[in-house]
Design a protein around this motif. Structure first.
Motif, short mmCIF file in Angstrom:
data_model
loop_
_atom_site.label_atom_id
_atom_site.label_comp_id
_atom_site.label_asym_id
_atom_site.label_seq_id
_atom_site.Cartn_x
_atom_site.Cartn_y
_atom_site.Cartn_z
N LYS A 1 3.32 43.22 25.88
CA LYS A 1 2.91 41.98 25.95
C LYS A 1 2.60 41.35 27.31
CE LYS A 1 3.21 37.78 23.54
NZ LYS A 1 3.96 36.76 23.03
N ASP A 2 3.94 41.83 28.10
CA ASP A 2 3.86 41.27 29.44
C ASP A 2 2.56 41.86 30.11
OD1 ASP A 2 6.25 40.48 29.35
OD2 ASP A 2 7.30 41.88 30.56
N LEU A 3 2.08 43.03 29.86
CA LEU A 3 1.00 43.76 30.49
C LEU A 3 -0.37 42.75 30.51
CD1 LEU A 3 1.03 47.42 30.10
CD2 LEU A 3 1.62 46.02 32.28
N GLU B 1 -0.19 39.55 29.58
CA GLU B 1 -0.18 38.36 30.26
C GLU B 1 -0.05 38.28 31.68
OE1 GLU B 1 3.25 36.45 26.62
OE2 GLU B 1 3.93 37.20 28.89
N ALA B 2 0.34 39.51 32.21
CA ALA B 2 0.26 39.60 33.71
C ALA B 2 -1.22 39.54 34.06
CB ALA B 2 0.92 40.82 34.06
N ALA B 3 -2.00 40.18 33.46
CA ALA B 3 -3.60 40.48 33.58
C ALA B 3 -4.23 38.90 33.44
CB ALA B 3 -4.09 41.38 32.51
N GLU B 4 -3.63 38.32 32.51
CA GLU B 4 -4.14 36.90 32.39
C GLU B 4 -3.81 36.08 33.55
OE1 GLU B 4 -2.64 35.56 28.40
OE2 GLU B 4 -3.91 33.51 29.01
N VAL B 5 -2.70 36.13 33.99
CA VAL B 5 -2.38 35.65 35.16
C VAL B 5 -3.08 36.02 36.47
CG1 VAL B 5 -0.40 34.63 36.79
CG2 VAL B 5 0.02 35.03 34.24
N ASP B 6 -3.19 37.14 36.34
CA ASP B 6 -3.97 37.87 37.47
C ASP B 6 -5.28 37.43 37.47
OD1 ASP B 6 -1.89 39.11 38.77
OD2 ASP B 6 -2.04 40.89 38.05
N PRO C 1 -10.85 37.47 28.98
CA PRO C 1 -10.55 38.35 28.22
C PRO C 1 -11.28 39.68 28.09
CG PRO C 1 -10.83 36.05 27.43
CD PRO C 1 -11.16 36.28 28.73
N ILE D 1 -7.45 46.73 30.50
CA ILE D 1 -5.98 47.21 30.13
C ILE D 1 -5.95 47.84 28.84
CG2 ILE D 1 -3.90 46.05 29.65
CD1 ILE D 1 -4.80 45.88 32.63
N LEU E 1 -5.34 51.76 27.92
CA LEU E 1 -4.19 52.23 27.54
C LEU E 1 -3.79 52.68 26.16
CD1 LEU E 1 -1.86 49.34 28.82
CD2 LEU E 1 -1.79 51.77 29.42
#
Lengths: 317, 343
Positions: free
Chosen positions: A210-212, A214-219, A223, A230, A234
């Motif tokens: 889930k981190d990945l 979320e990181a992409a979201e913050v980056d 969507p 991502i 993946l």
């Protein structure tokens, strides 16, 4: 006296039981699987090769070597060429649809909603039913006179009326008209493989940390970009595995064509496996049947190698 | 640039109040540390600032703009995750370039910025590698570079050092602090490690059970804890608390010394200290024991510097003292700090 127990121990260790000898134990445990594969796949494969090089028939299965005659004869046969094309086309078309639909379904099933278990259950159902029974169900659904699909279409006014969208006839004859028959076969192939593919895709999607995302979201990724950059990369290895499994199942399937159309109308839905069956078993020409079926071998071997390589890639990521 | 203001933010997960009515404002360019035990809501608060989690109530303002319900990409914020969350299928270069490409920065400009960020964290030679080929420390640098590359106005860090071994952690902490000073970007840092918090923070926010217990400089937090929670959570071993009627008397272990060693210019309080157990730690000695009457016996710890050579044995009683200026008083019921001199 004090040395006694020690030497006992040493003797025990040196002799050991079968359970302690890992090499021998490994061979013993893998032997049933190897025997099974040799008996069920190896022997028939060698027989098929021998038959394909002979003039064996069901009436006279003796092996007289005739060289590659059966292969050249198959290649010159227009029905064989059509079967080869159909096999490839049905497989690719159905599996492309399967990959798309299974991804959509898996994405939906990842969310929590009421009645999720029921949806999962219904999606898995086609996979648990015997393929022949399921296909017979479809045979009735696509019946030329009593098709419930036609009934619904007539009921909503799309069929049977003089100005109806789908024509004035009372039925569509799904399995009697080439285009519809081909579409019907692909539809049933999709229905058949979709549960497996969905489960595989679901596993792939839920394995993304889930981190990945979320990181992409913050980056700052939208969507759409997250999916493209991502999620899809993946899950590509596992999606490919779902695709290749579907290819193997569909490419070799005899039941759907045999039950629905028997290759008709006029061989329009003939595939390699059905044509093998009609030629080799029903027609009695074992040698021809064997030669036709062997045309599946290179494709399946290539797919098998691809699956193994993909499986290794998923392990690394 | 770079101010976060949080007004009455709450977050409920079901019936659990993860964050409860929190008010907080950062100063421009400061290093703010959210400190608290696991489950105190510090990470949830950080995730709300990032925009990954939506608050149940309250308002969030960055640089004068209300961002409470904006998605993360519309806030000028970067975040480093505890797991680093590097994209495993991309090279280090592509990882660092990702936030820029997501913003549609032109290719040549992306290359320049990536090289700048990589240079800042000395990872230029790793640009062609995949994350799985990196060590823990290298991954952490890549994650920092990825967060810094677009020069955010606020920088969020969620326990970024917890996956490093002890030696690396100390040097990474120093580097991080120096880097933040150099760039001067407002930084909010979450940790449960008080040493990290004390060493890094300009100010520390101590949280417990979703609430802020105290905001202050490391010195204020340590010397003047706002309540008994802060007093015992910060400092190792924690502050000694002695029961005195409706008051709890607190003093740090290093201020509790043999009477001769206490500088008594402002007056001292002496206790007969019955030693039960000694720990020799090299640079210091921890002496565990009890003070007071048997019925009111309270366990206290004294921390003596290694330079103080004084023979001490378990089972014996020694005269110990605390300077009056080192005594803190807390209300026994509420646990809150009480003004007023010691009795």
């Amino acid at each position: 006296m004090s040395g006694q127990p020690v030497s006992n121990l040493a003797v025990d260790g040196a002799r050991g039981g079968l359970l302690d000898r890992e090499g021998a134990l490994a061979k013993l445990m893998i032997a049933p699987a190897i025997l099974y594969i040799v008996a069920m796949i190896g022997v028939p494969f060698v027989l098929a090769v021998l038959y394909s090089l002979s003039d064996a028939t069901t009436g006279d299965p003796s092996l007289n070597f005739v060289g590659l005659r059966n292969f050249t004869a198959a290649l010159e046969d227009p029905v064989f060429r059509l079967s080869l094309w159909n096999t490839v086309f049905f497989t690719l078309a159905s599996q492309c649809i399967v990959v798309l639909l299974s991804r959509l379904l898996a994405t939906a099933l990842l969310k929590t909603f009421r009645g999720k278990w029921l949806v999962r259950f219904l999606i898995m159902l086609p996979w648990t039913a015997p393929i022949s029974l399921g296909t017979i169900g479809w045979l009735w659904m696509l019946d030329s006179i009593f098709s419930p699909i036609d009934w619904v279409l007539r009921y909503v006014g799309l069929l049977g009326a003089p100005d109806a969208l789908l024509g004035a006839g009372t039925n569509l004859y799904y399995l009697g008209i080439p285009g519809l028959a081909i579409s019907s076969i692909i539809l049933v192939d999709v229905w058949r493989i979709l549960p497996l593919a969905t489960v595989i895709q679901l596993a792939g999607l839920s394995s993304i940390p889930k981190d990945l995302l979320e990181a992409a979201e913050v980056d700052g990724a939208s969507p759409w970009r997250r999916t493209l950059m991502i999620t899809i990369p993946l899950t590509l290895p596992i999606t490919s595995i779902a695709f290749l499994f579907g290819v193997v199942f569909t490419f070799t399937d005899l039941v759907v064509v045999y039950v629905l159309t028997r290759g008709g109308p006029v061989h329009m839905t003939q595939v390699l496996s059905s044509w093998t069956f009609f030629k080799g078993i029903e027609g009695g020409d074992l040698a021809q049947g064997a030669a036709i079926s062997l045309f599946m071998f290179p494709v399946l071997a290539a797919v098998a190698i691809l699956i193994l390589r993909m499986a290794r890639r998923t392990e690394v990521v | 640039m770079g101010c976060v203001e949080i007004r009455g933010i709450s977050k409920l997960f079901g019936n659990v109040r993860a964050v409860d009515q929190v008010d907080l404002a950062t100063n421009e360019g400061e290093f703010l540390v959210l400190l608290g035990p696991s489950g105190c809501g510090k990470t949830t608060l950080l995730r709300m600032i990032a925009g990954i989690e939506e608050p149940t109530a309250g308002e969030m303002v960055t640089d004068g703009r209300v961002v409470t319900h904006l998605p993360p990409r519309m806030r000028d914020i970067a975040m480093v995750f505890q797991s680093y969350a590097l994209y495993p299928h991309m090279t280090v270069y592509k990882n660092i370039a990702f936030p820029l490409r997501a913003r549609g920065v032109e290719k040549e400009a992306v290359r320049k910025k990536v090289e700048w960020a990589a240079g800042m964290f000395k990872i230029e030679r790793l640009l062609d590698r995949k994350p799985r080929e990196l060590s823990g420390g290298e991954r952490q640098r890549v994650a920092l570079a990825r967060a810094m590359v677009r020069e955010p106005s606020v920088f969020l860090l969620d326990e970024p050092l917890s996956n490093l071994d002890a030696l690396l952690r100390a040097s990474a902490r120093e580097e991080l602090r120096q880097f933040q000073r150099r760039v001067g970007v407002t930084t909010i840092y979450v940790t449960h490690d008080q040493v990290e918090a004390m060493g890094l923070g300009d100010r520390i926010v101590v949280m417990s059970q979703g609430k802020i217990r105290q905001i202050g400089t490391p010195m204020e937090i340590y010397q003047w804890p706002a309540d008994t929670f802060v007093a015992t959570f910060v400092g190792s071993p924690p502050m000694n608390l002695l029961d005195q009627g409706d008051t709890l008397l607190g003093f740090r272990p290093e201020t509790f010394m043999p009477t001769d060693a206490v500088e008594g210019s402002g007056g001292v309080v002496t206790y007969p200290f019955e030693v039960t157990y000694l720990e020799y730690l090299g640079a210091e000695r921890l002496v565990y024991g009890t003070v007071g009457e048997k019925s009111h016996a309270r366990h206290v710890v004294s921390r003596l510097p290694g330079s103080l050579i004084l023979p001490m044995e378990a089972g014996k009683t020694y005269p110990f003292a605390v300077a009056l200026r080192d005594l803190r008083r807390f209300d026994k019921k509420s646990g809150l700090y009480k003004e007023g001199g010691p009795s």
